[in-house]
Motif scaffolding. Structure first.
Motif, PDB file in Angstrom:
ATOM      1  N   ARG A  27       0.831  -1.201   0.000  1.00  0.00           N
ATOM      2  CA  ARG A  27       0.000   0.000   0.000  1.00  0.00           C
ATOM      3  C   ARG A  27       0.871   1.258   0.000  1.00  0.00           C
ATOM      4  O   ARG A  27       0.573   2.229  -0.705  1.00  0.00           O
ATOM      5  CB  ARG A  27      -0.927  -0.002   1.211  1.00  0.00           C
ATOM      6  CG  ARG A  27      -1.899   1.172   1.244  1.00  0.00           C
ATOM      7  CD  ARG A  27      -2.807   1.101   2.458  1.00  0.00           C
ATOM      8  NE  ARG A  27      -3.703   2.244   2.519  1.00  0.00           N
ATOM      9  CZ  ARG A  27      -4.507   2.506   3.542  1.00  0.00           C
ATOM     10  NH1 ARG A  27      -4.528   1.682   4.599  1.00  0.00           N
ATOM     11  NH2 ARG A  27      -5.284   3.575   3.526  1.00  0.00           N
ATOM     12  N   LYS A  50       2.198   1.654  -3.525  1.00  0.00           N
ATOM     13  CA  LYS A  50       1.161   2.163  -4.423  1.00  0.00           C
ATOM     14  C   LYS A  50       0.903   3.643  -4.187  1.00  0.00           C
ATOM     15  O   LYS A  50       0.631   4.397  -5.134  1.00  0.00           O
ATOM     16  CB  LYS A  50      -0.126   1.370  -4.234  1.00  0.00           C
ATOM     17  CG  LYS A  50      -0.089  -0.049  -4.756  1.00  0.00           C
ATOM     18  CD  LYS A  50      -1.422  -0.738  -4.485  1.00  0.00           C
ATOM     19  CE  LYS A  50      -1.455  -2.150  -4.973  1.00  0.00           C
ATOM     20  NZ  LYS A  50      -2.751  -2.812  -4.660  1.00  0.00           N
ATOM     21  N   ASP A  75      -0.206   4.205 -12.251  1.00  0.00           N
ATOM     22  CA  ASP A  75      -1.174   3.215 -11.779  1.00  0.00           C
ATOM     23  C   ASP A  75      -0.489   1.861 -11.650  1.00  0.00           C
ATOM     24  O   ASP A  75       0.275   1.451 -12.538  1.00  0.00           O
ATOM     25  CB  ASP A  75      -2.348   3.092 -12.755  1.00  0.00           C
ATOM     26  CG  ASP A  75      -3.347   4.232 -12.613  1.00  0.00           C
ATOM     27  OD1 ASP A  75      -3.387   4.864 -11.537  1.00  0.00           O
ATOM     28  OD2 ASP A  75      -4.085   4.493 -13.588  1.00  0.00           O
ATOM     29  N   PHE A  76      -0.807   1.126 -10.584  1.00  0.00           N
ATOM     30  CA  PHE A  76      -0.190  -0.182 -10.316  1.00  0.00           C
ATOM     31  C   PHE A  76      -0.763  -1.276 -11.214  1.00  0.00           C
ATOM     32  O   PHE A  76      -0.024  -2.093 -11.763  1.00  0.00           O
ATOM     33  CB  PHE A  76      -0.391  -0.539  -8.844  1.00  0.00           C
ATOM     34  CG  PHE A  76       0.269  -1.812  -8.417  1.00  0.00           C
ATOM     35  CD1 PHE A  76       1.650  -1.891  -8.312  1.00  0.00           C
ATOM     36  CD2 PHE A  76      -0.483  -2.936  -8.113  1.00  0.00           C
ATOM     37  CE1 PHE A  76       2.266  -3.067  -7.910  1.00  0.00           C
ATOM     38  CE2 PHE A  76       0.114  -4.116  -7.714  1.00  0.00           C
ATOM     39  CZ  PHE A  76       1.487  -4.181  -7.610  1.00  0.00           C
TER      40      PHE A  76
END
Length: 258
Positions: free
Chosen positions: A119, A122, A131-132
């Motif tokens: 997290r 990200k 964007d992941f």
């Protein structure tokens, strides 16, 4: 070209650094047990407050935050700087606790902690306009604005070096994401979004630091080959098409959560 000293130390797993089994601040923070000062936030509350607050993330370097260990009755409060992306070396804050080998082992065996580590990663990808997307990185809808921020604030290049070292320390879970991030920026250079020309600060960071942040010799060689052949800014030598092909051939690797 010789490698930077800190990269040689990293690749050799810091042979001169003696582990400290009693130091666990990084593990405690990611276990959501250790609060940060002055906000007194533990991990979950910190992320709820700042996850998409890019002004706050730019203004304050959360790579080295201040935590407060709970005191025993006979001791004073112990202040210990830690970071969102702990690594096994001291950074600009010499009081920050480096990541310890026993912490790495415990983190990689705890799904909740792995979820928090991912997290945090990200969150910073969002900060850089990425964007992941399940591990395959793509430009976010706000990527031009966020890349402008990276272009104008060079200290973010150093932050990225730390993030790559951090990912690579977690070798069985997060390390595969490091190569994807480096090659994403190669593609961004090739597509004309952000220049990593040789001889510039960003270019030198990619050539000397980022492309070496892999202890696996085969992976390091493969990434360096792409980095060295990246061509001129905007000439599409190794752009999104090549990145997609590289990712699809390699396949999804690395921890991506539930």
């Amino acid at each position: 070209m010789s490698r930077p000293r800190d990269i040689d130390q990293f690749l050799n797993s810091y042979p001169s650094v003696r582990p400290n089994p009693a130091a666990s601040s990084n593990l405690l923070f990611y276990s959501n047990k250790l609060p940060l000062q002055p906000d007194d936030f533990k991990y979950e509350q910190f992320m709820e407050s700042y996850d998409r607050d890019y002004i706050e993330l730019e203004a304050n370097h959360y790579e080295a935050m201040v935590s407060t260990l709970e005191p025993r009755a006979d001791t004073e409060i112990t202040v210990c700087p830690i970071g969102l992306f702990p690594i096994r070396e001291h950074g600009v804050n010499p009081r920050a606790q480096p990541l310890e080998p026993h912490e790495i082992s415990a983190m990689e065996q705890d799904p909740k902690i792995l979820g928090r580590l991912l997290r945090s990663y990200k969150m910073m990808l969002g900060f850089y306009g990425i964007d992941f997307d399940g591990g395959k990185l793509r430009p976010a809808s706000n990527h031009k604005e966020r890349l402008d921020n990276l272009r104008s604030r060079s200290h973010n290049v150093l932050r990225l070096t730390r993030i790559l070292k951090h990912l690579s320390e977690l070798s069985t879970t997060l390390q595969p994401h490091a190569a994807s991030l480096v090659l994403y920026f190669v593609a961004a250079h090739s597509e004309g979004l952000l220049s990593f020309e040789h001889g510039t600060m960003r270019g030198d960071s990619m050539d000397q630091w980022w492309s070496n942040c892999f202890r696996d010799q085969g992976e390091r060689r493969a990434v360096r080959d792409v980095v060295r052949a990246r061509g001129d800014f905007g000439d599409k030598t190794w752009g999104w098409k090549e990145y997609e092909e590289w990712y699809d051939v390699r396949g999804k690797t690395g921890y991506i959560g539930e």
